[in-house]
Design a protein around this motif. Structure first.
Motif, mmCIF file in Angstrom:
data_model
loop_
_atom_site.group_PDB
_atom_site.id
_atom_site.type_symbol
_atom_site.label_atom_id
_atom_site.label_comp_id
_atom_site.label_asym_id
_atom_site.label_seq_id
_atom_site.Cartn_x
_atom_site.Cartn_y
_atom_site.Cartn_z
ATOM 1 N N ALA A 86 5.850 7.378 -3.754
ATOM 2 C CA ALA A 86 5.191 6.950 -4.992
ATOM 3 C C ALA A 86 5.387 7.971 -6.115
ATOM 4 O O ALA A 86 5.225 7.636 -7.284
ATOM 5 C CB ALA A 86 3.695 6.734 -4.746
ATOM 6 N N GLN A 87 5.746 9.201 -5.765
ATOM 7 C CA GLN A 87 5.942 10.220 -6.801
ATOM 8 C C GLN A 87 7.366 10.225 -7.349
ATOM 9 O O GLN A 87 7.691 11.017 -8.226
ATOM 10 C CB GLN A 87 5.618 11.603 -6.227
ATOM 11 N N GLU A 88 8.230 9.387 -6.786
ATOM 12 C CA GLU A 88 9.622 9.407 -7.228
ATOM 13 C C GLU A 88 9.856 8.292 -8.258
ATOM 14 O O GLU A 88 9.241 7.228 -8.173
ATOM 15 C CB GLU A 88 10.537 9.271 -6.011
ATOM 16 N N THR A 89 10.740 8.565 -9.193
ATOM 17 C CA THR A 89 10.916 7.596 -10.274
ATOM 18 C C THR A 89 11.708 6.374 -9.796
ATOM 19 O O THR A 89 12.574 6.483 -8.936
ATOM 20 C CB THR A 89 11.666 8.231 -11.465
ATOM 21 N N GLY A 90 11.357 5.245 -10.351
ATOM 22 C CA GLY A 90 12.116 4.014 -10.085
ATOM 23 C C GLY A 90 11.801 3.374 -8.739
ATOM 24 O O GLY A 90 12.520 2.467 -8.324
ATOM 25 N N VAL A 91 10.736 3.825 -8.056
ATOM 26 C CA VAL A 91 10.402 3.249 -6.748
ATOM 27 C C VAL A 91 9.197 2.323 -6.883
ATOM 28 O O VAL A 91 8.178 2.696 -7.464
ATOM 29 C CB VAL A 91 10.091 4.377 -5.726
ATOM 30 N N ARG A 92 9.327 1.089 -6.337
ATOM 31 C CA ARG A 92 8.166 0.178 -6.223
ATOM 32 C C ARG A 92 7.885 -0.014 -4.744
ATOM 33 O O ARG A 92 8.811 -0.224 -3.960
ATOM 34 C CB ARG A 92 8.481 -1.160 -6.890
ATOM 35 N N LEU A 93 6.597 0.060 -4.393
ATOM 36 C CA LEU A 93 6.261 0.194 -2.971
ATOM 37 C C LEU A 93 5.391 -0.931 -2.427
ATOM 38 O O LEU A 93 4.398 -1.321 -3.045
ATOM 39 C CB LEU A 93 5.462 1.485 -2.772
ATOM 40 N N TRP A 94 5.734 -1.375 -1.210
ATOM 41 C CA TRP A 94 4.903 -2.276 -0.418
ATOM 42 C C TRP A 94 4.733 -1.645 0.964
ATOM 43 O O TRP A 94 5.574 -0.839 1.394
ATOM 44 C CB TRP A 94 5.579 -3.643 -0.239
ATOM 45 N N ALA A 95 3.664 -1.998 1.653
ATOM 46 C CA ALA A 95 3.487 -1.547 3.029
ATOM 47 C C ALA A 95 2.918 -2.689 3.853
ATOM 48 O O ALA A 95 2.152 -3.511 3.343
ATOM 49 C CB ALA A 95 2.555 -0.346 3.085
ATOM 50 N N SER A 96 3.296 -2.715 5.120
ATOM 51 C CA SER A 96 2.770 -3.757 6.007
ATOM 52 C C SER A 96 2.521 -3.151 7.387
ATOM 53 O O SER A 96 3.452 -2.615 7.972
ATOM 54 C CB SER A 96 3.776 -4.902 6.119
ATOM 55 N N PRO A 97 1.290 -3.130 7.941
ATOM 56 C CA PRO A 97 0.108 -3.682 7.292
ATOM 57 C C PRO A 97 -0.524 -2.736 6.263
ATOM 58 O O PRO A 97 -1.346 -3.180 5.487
ATOM 59 C CB PRO A 97 -0.848 -3.896 8.468
ATOM 60 N N GLY A 98 -0.197 -1.441 6.285
ATOM 61 C CA GLY A 98 -0.845 -0.495 5.377
ATOM 62 C C GLY A 98 -2.251 -0.155 5.820
ATOM 63 O O GLY A 98 -2.670 -0.514 6.931
ATOM 64 N N ASN A 99 -2.974 0.571 4.973
ATOM 65 C CA ASN A 99 -4.389 0.912 5.223
ATOM 66 C C ASN A 99 -5.024 1.244 3.865
ATOM 67 O O ASN A 99 -4.325 1.256 2.842
ATOM 68 C CB ASN A 99 -4.498 2.041 6.269
ATOM 69 N N PRO A 100 -6.341 1.498 3.819
ATOM 70 C CA PRO A 100 -6.977 1.707 2.504
ATOM 71 C C PRO A 100 -6.396 2.886 1.714
ATOM 72 O O PRO A 100 -6.384 2.855 0.482
ATOM 73 C CB PRO A 100 -8.450 1.957 2.857
ATOM 74 N N GLY A 101 -5.899 3.915 2.404
ATOM 75 C CA GLY A 101 -5.278 5.041 1.698
ATOM 76 C C GLY A 101 -3.948 4.633 1.100
ATOM 77 O O GLY A 101 -3.625 4.932 -0.063
ATOM 78 N N ILE A 102 -3.167 3.920 1.888
ATOM 79 C CA ILE A 102 -1.850 3.459 1.427
ATOM 80 C C ILE A 102 -2.017 2.496 0.254
ATOM 81 O O ILE A 102 -1.207 2.491 -0.681
ATOM 82 C CB ILE A 102 -1.080 2.793 2.601
ATOM 83 N N ALA A 103 -3.115 1.721 0.274
ATOM 84 C CA ALA A 103 -3.350 0.739 -0.796
ATOM 85 C C ALA A 103 -3.514 1.403 -2.161
ATOM 86 O O ALA A 103 -3.405 0.743 -3.188
ATOM 87 C CB ALA A 103 -4.587 -0.103 -0.463
ATOM 88 N N ARG A 104 -3.759 2.708 -2.180
ATOM 89 C CA ARG A 104 -3.850 3.407 -3.472
ATOM 90 C C ARG A 104 -2.480 3.611 -4.111
ATOM 91 O O ARG A 104 -2.378 3.855 -5.308
ATOM 92 C CB ARG A 104 -4.558 4.751 -3.290
ATOM 93 N N VAL A 105 -1.416 3.558 -3.299
ATOM 94 C CA VAL A 105 -0.077 3.813 -3.851
ATOM 95 C C VAL A 105 0.920 2.676 -3.624
ATOM 96 O O VAL A 105 2.030 2.710 -4.149
ATOM 97 C CB VAL A 105 0.527 5.125 -3.280
ATOM 98 N N ALA A 106 0.539 1.687 -2.804
ATOM 99 C CA ALA A 106 1.479 0.599 -2.483
ATOM 100 C C ALA A 106 0.708 -0.707 -2.352
ATOM 101 O O ALA A 106 -0.491 -0.696 -2.088
ATOM 102 C CB ALA A 106 2.195 0.898 -1.160
ATOM 103 N N THR A 107 1.407 -1.826 -2.516
ATOM 104 C CA THR A 107 0.792 -3.132 -2.253
ATOM 105 C C THR A 107 0.834 -3.377 -0.755
ATOM 106 O O THR A 107 1.916 -3.367 -0.156
ATOM 107 C CB THR A 107 1.592 -4.237 -2.973
#
Ligand code: AMP
Ligand code: GLY
Length: 417
Positions: free
Chosen positions: A20-41
């Motif tokens: 998430a700190q790198e330029t030009g990156v859009r992020l998704w995660a599956s399943p993710g968790n509440p912490g990951i949800a702060r930086v990714a869908t």
């Protein structure tokens, strides 16, 4: 670049936090968790198994999928995604056997002359019983197959070995590896590979047991640190020459090239490094300490590795050491309790620490525990002492009932400063 990260633990939070700190990156995660949800869908897979993740990828059309845990790799996620035309970082099912079967890994080590503990493979209860009568003690018994850290027992004498054999057989089946006990300090040496080229990460050290001073039962890992002094340049060169390159070359020559993160769990013995195990992914919690130290170039390196073009790629490292202290729930590792409200995450972050989330969920009023390893409080410092102090300052801000953590994460490394 659209990146999908598979997984929902502390390691995957660290991967998404870094990306998430790198330029030009859009992020998704599956399943993710509440912490990951702060930086990714975060998207829950609509059904279990590889097919569920494929549906997620179909809906996102990522340029790159990064697989965190071993289970989907062993289940063939990479193979399935690649045949659908998706670019994936993580080994195909055949190469993931390096972690899925300890007996397969030993076979590769024997064929490629990679230093490891002496061993015997036993296929039947009678063979195993005879073997533990002949073997030098202490000895190590290992179940074949993924065992989530519960498949290894060190036995000091014959009665202990007999009892361990019974337990391992009833939980994991009849194939048991019996192995020489190695002495030394452990190190986690992880590299990124595209199947041929290799980019080594800095060495890190895990703390496997639940209690201080390496006492008590093994866990998935109670904390880690990453510091340029864990290995000397000569040790690193020896590991690359005798362990990593031979493994990568052997897998390529067999027609099952290894691309992704190759993790060698090493014992640094008086005779040099010996492999305890291979994993086919970043370690958890090693990843949290490693990724805290990477400054840039991570997305580019992952994309290059997944594209067979890792030659000449480098990563930018901070010189400051980092320490990750895992906070585990009551009852971990046997029977982790869930549902305890967690407080103080923001206050911990106000101290400068990064709090990676693992077994957490959004409760009705607060974040609450949802698994064994709950949080990984991670911090850096100008030296290892300060990194340790900074991580524990973050820990002191956090509370949940039954919270367990080790007080000695990183202490082993202080002798090198
Ligand atoms: P593994 O899952 O094979 O890495 O084993 C888990 C842990 O058991 C390792 O991190 C070591 O602490 C210990 N262990 C495994 N194999 C050996 C060995 N041959 N000698 C000493 N300790 C071992
Ligand atoms: N921390 C050890 C592992 O990830 O296997």
């Amino acid at each position: 670049m659209k990146i999908l990260v598979i997984g929902g633990g502390g390691r995957e939070h660290a991967i998404t936090w870094r990306l998430a700190q790198e330029t030009g990156v859009r992020l998704w995660a599956s399943p993710g968790n509440p912490g990951i949800a702060r930086v990714a869908t975060c998207l829950a897979p609509p059904r279990s198994g590889v097919d569920g993740y494929l549906q997620v990828a179909d809906s996102i059309q990522p340029d790159l999928t990064v697989v965190g845990p071993e289970a989907p790799l062993v289940a063939g996620l990479t193979d399935a995604f690649q045949s659908r035309g998706f670019r994936v970082l993580g080994p195909a099912r055949n190469a993931a056997q390096l972690e899925a079967s300890k007996i397969f890994a030993k076979h590769v080590m024997a064929e490629a002359a990679i230093p490891t503990a002496g061993y015997r493979v036993t296929q039947t209860p009678d063979e195993a019983s005879a073997c533990i009568r002949d073997f030098r003690y202490p000895l190590v018994l290992k179940a074949d197959g993924l065992a989530a850290g519960k498949g290894v027992v060190i036995a000091d004498n014959l009665p202990e070995a007999e009892s361990a054999l019974r337990t391992l057989r009833s939980s994991f089946g009849p194939r048991i590896l019996i192995e020489e006990f190695l002495q030394g300090e452990e190190a986690s040496f992880i590299v990124l590979s595209d199947g041929r080229n290799v980019l080594p990460l800095e060495a890190s050290q895990d703390h496997k047991t639940i209690h201080d001073d390496d006492k008590g039962p093994n866990t998935g890992g109670m904390g880690a640190y990453c510091d340029g002094r864990i290995l000397t340049a000569a040790q690193t060169a020896e590991i690359m020459d005798r362990v990593i390159r031979p493994t990568i070359h052997y897998m390529e020559a067999q027609g099952t090239p290894f691309s992704g993160f190759l993790y060698a769990g090493l014992m640094m013995t008086q005779q040099g490094p010996k492999v305890l195990e291979f994993n086919v992914r970043l370690g958890d919690p090693e990843a949290q300490s490693l990724l805290h130290r990477i400054q840039g170039g991570f997305a580019n390196a992952l994309f290059a590795a997944a594209s067979g073009k890792l030659g000449g790629v480098t990563l930018d490292w901070k010189s400051s050491p980092s320490v990750c202290v895992v906070l585990a729930s009551a009852g971990y590792p046997d029977q982790p309790r869930t549902g305890d409200p967690i407080s103080g995450v923001e206050q911990a972050e106000d101290t400068g620490a990064v709090v990676f989330q693992a077994g957490t969920r959004a409760g009705a009023t607060a974040l609450e525990t949802a698994g064994g390893r709950v949080l990984g409080v991670t911090a850096a410092g100008v030296d290892l002492r300060q990194a340790i102090d900074n991580a524990y300052r973050g820990v002191a801000a956090i509370h949940f009932d039954g919270m367990q953590f080790r007080k000695d994460i990183g202490r082993k490394g202080l002798k090198r400063w």
